[in-house]
Design an enzyme around this catalytic site. Structure first.
Site, PDB file in Angstrom:
ATOM      1  N   HIS A  19      -6.535   3.125  -2.533  1.00  0.00           N
ATOM      2  CA  HIS A  19      -7.050   2.984  -3.899  1.00  0.00           C
ATOM      3  C   HIS A  19      -8.084   4.066  -4.227  1.00  0.00           C
ATOM      4  CE1 HIS A  19      -6.139   0.400  -7.139  1.00  0.00           C
ATOM      5  NE2 HIS A  19      -7.099  -0.503  -7.022  1.00  0.00           N
ATOM      6  N   ASN A 112      -4.836  -1.354 -12.816  1.00  0.00           N
ATOM      7  CA  ASN A 112      -5.946  -1.974 -13.539  1.00  0.00           C
ATOM      8  C   ASN A 112      -7.034  -0.990 -13.958  1.00  0.00           C
ATOM      9  OD1 ASN A 112      -4.810  -4.517 -13.573  1.00  0.00           O
ATOM     10  ND2 ASN A 112      -5.655  -5.052 -11.581  1.00  0.00           N
TER      11      ASN A 112
END
Length: 186
Positions: A19, A112
């Site tokens: 991430h 997101n």
């Protein structure tokens, strides 16, 4: 002036995770161009410099991934930037490790951090560089996958994709996104 934002999560716990691919690219780009990304402002670590004749702000939001748009909006407002000045670098589970993909605009694609940037910028019409981190194994939860570190086998490919992403960003700054897309989207 261009704002180049790398997405990730702050803190040593998340360093080197899938991430944090956006942070990794910003780190390498900053090193290449001797830009110190060490000023805490606008809910981000930022650094200013010049790359290929273009003034840039390199930013790593410190809001955690899902609230990245708060930092991006604050930086854009302070420097009076528009989405035309914005480039976002982030991880993509739909691309193999070692691959990158450049787009001039598009949806969040389920990411997101990107959803939040689109929400706070009011647009999805900004350049993005997606860095492949590999598909989620069937036995693994998505959050566990993106917060995992790269395997020993994948690390060289990840380093290669960070380098390619930096090369692509340099082309975007000098010749535009289309030129970078033609060169790096394969």
């Amino acid at each position: 002036m261009k704002l180049i934002v790398g997405l990730g999560n702050p803190g040593a716990k998340y360093a080197g995770t899938r991430h944090n691919a956006g942070f990794s690219v910003i780190d390498e780009l900053a090193e290449r161009h001797n830009i110190k990304v060490d000023t805490c402002k606008h809910k981000a670590l930022i650094g200013k410099g010049v790359i290929n004749g273009e003034k840039v702000i390199l930013a790593m939001p410190q809001t955690f991934m899902n609230l990245s748009g708060e930092s991006v909006r604050a930086i854009m407002d302070f420097y009076k930037l528009t989405v035309d000045d914005l480039i976002v670098v982030y991880d993509d589970i739909d691309l193999d490790v070692g691959k990158i993909r450049i787009r001039e605009k598009g949806s969040a694609g389920g990411h997101n951090g990107m959803k939040n940037i689109i929400l706070h910028s009011g647009s999805q019409d900004f350049v993005r560089v997606r860095v492949g981190v590999g598909k989620k194994p069937e036995h693994m939860d998505l959050a566990d996958h993106v917060l995992s570190r790269f395997s020993r086998e994948d690390l060289p490919f990840m380093r290669e994709s960070c380098g390619k992403a930096c090369d692509a960003l340099e082309v975007i700054l000098s010749d535009g996104a289309v030129a970078a897309m033609n060169r790096y989207n394969g």
